[in-house]
Design an enzyme around this catalytic site. Sequence first.
Site, PDB file in Angstrom:
ATOM      1  N   SER A   1       0.817  -1.207   0.000  1.00 30.32           N
ATOM      2  CA  SER A   1       0.000   0.000   0.000  1.00 30.32           C
ATOM      3  C   SER A   1       0.862   1.274   0.000  1.00 30.32           C
ATOM      4  CB  SER A   1      -0.946  -0.066   1.204  1.00 30.32           C
ATOM      5  OG  SER A   1      -1.920   0.925   1.129  1.00 30.32           O
TER       6      SER A   1
ATOM      7  N   ASP B 152      -9.404  -5.264  -5.272  1.00 31.48           N
ATOM      8  CA  ASP B 152      -8.833  -4.257  -4.378  1.00 31.48           C
ATOM      9  C   ASP B 152      -9.408  -2.880  -4.699  1.00 31.48           C
ATOM     10  OD1 ASP B 152      -7.160  -2.534  -2.917  1.00 31.48           O
ATOM     11  OD2 ASP B 152      -5.424  -3.841  -3.184  1.00 31.48           O
TER      12      ASP B 152
ATOM     13  N   HIS C  60      -7.582  -5.563  -0.633  1.00 28.24           N
ATOM     14  CA  HIS C  60      -6.372  -4.882  -0.163  1.00 28.24           C
ATOM     15  C   HIS C  60      -5.725  -5.564   1.043  1.00 28.24           C
ATOM     16  CE1 HIS C  60      -3.985  -1.247  -0.666  1.00 28.24           C
ATOM     17  NE2 HIS C  60      -3.994  -1.057   0.628  1.00 28.24           N
TER      18      HIS C  60
END
Length: 416
Positions: A188, A358, A391
């Site tokens: 991320s 995601d 995610h």
Amino acid sequence: MGLLLGPNVNVLGFTPPTLLLFLLCLLLVALSSSAGPPSSAASSPGGICSSAVVSHGYKCQEFDVVTPDGYILKLIRIPEGLALEGSGSAGDARQPVLIQHGVLVDGLSWLLNSPELNLPFILADNGFDVWISNTRGTRFSRRHTSLDPAYQEYWDWSWDELVSHDLPAMFDFVHAQTGSKVDYVGHSLGTLTALVSLSEGGLGDKIRSAALLSPIAYLSHMTTALGLVAARSFLGEITTLFGLAEFDPKGEPVGRFIRVLCAFPGVVCYDLLSAITGQNCCLNTSTTDSFIKNGPQSTSTKNMVHLSQTVRDGVLRMYDYGIPAANVLHYGDFYPPAYNLSNIPWELPMFLSYGAQDALSDVRDVEQLLSKLRFHDPDRLVVQRVEDYGHADFIMAVNAKDVVYNSVVSFFKNQW
Ligand SMILES: *[C@@H]1O[C@H](CO)[C@@H](O)[C@H](O)[C@H]1NC(C)=O
Ligand SMILES: *[C@@H]1O[C@H](CO)[C@@H](O)[C@H](O)[C@H]1NC(C)=O
């Protein structure tokens, strides 16, 4: 926690927007912390070594790394695995790998599954010398040579400083300790900072290769009503609400802000983790519980605003002070300087793994990133698409070892 595992509810029927990561995480905490004793587990004593590593039989060391602007970051080292000696050539230096978490979490987020499923242990057991970073402002990295987190000055930074200071400082430190080039795993925001740092030449020749999980660089596919509401609120009101300060997800002002946001017509803040991250396929309930108990971590309001600017503008620029005169003062130009990801060294081995579900690392944004990397040596760019991953699956899924981590390990080993 039922809250997290309820039926997936998409906001207004669209893919939940990128910015919700930041916003809804907060609500999540606001809700969960009102249920339990106040920020108990989050502030429990003991570092990462004692709470999550040594108990599983691994050696563990803690280091302080001081950035050029004075932040004292906690770096965790797991120097070797549990595997019997002789599985690697004895005495050989182990290849160091630095693992970097995303925004609003800390290094502990890599260690919440049962041990055989956690990436740091898997890498250690495969012969790597594992280093886990903790970003400035998170619980174990809140010290500074002269500033106090209780005061505004401590929070005067955005991801620009993570790019220019934190990441290079950690690479320098690991490189100095081990004498080796360092492999990197980012998730991320830890992918954004690495990509930009690479494009700026900030990691020099200290990096050997990079594995980027849920890569985020472009964040512009946020077209839902809630996303727009959120971005506007963030850019406008939040700065007035919080000023230049700590953005503490566990604090009441942030909780109140989120509740107001969720009260907008048509905005459904129900299945929070799914709404934030996309539908995660493979999380274990007790792991998500630890994740919640562990507590989202603070960042700076300025960092959140900068991320919102990235969402709004669809380009990678330095922090925008919002007033041309202020930008001139800081940058000598009306606009903040742009970053250019095409400057990433074309021969650097890179592994990108992204989830088709995601919501944060949206497939279209990943494609834009890949187009910036079109001049990259194709033999040194491995791209993996995981159809059912959201995610959070990349850090916590029960099958992440088989689906992603084993590929990361072989990618790194291929560089030997
Ligand atoms: C979930 O995690 C707990 C604790 O690590 C473990 O005991 C349990 O077997 C896991 N469940 C599944 C379905 O993997
Ligand atoms: C970005 O860098 C590439 C490669 O160095 C260059 O060709 C391109 O013109 C740059 N783009 C911008 C907008 O500066």
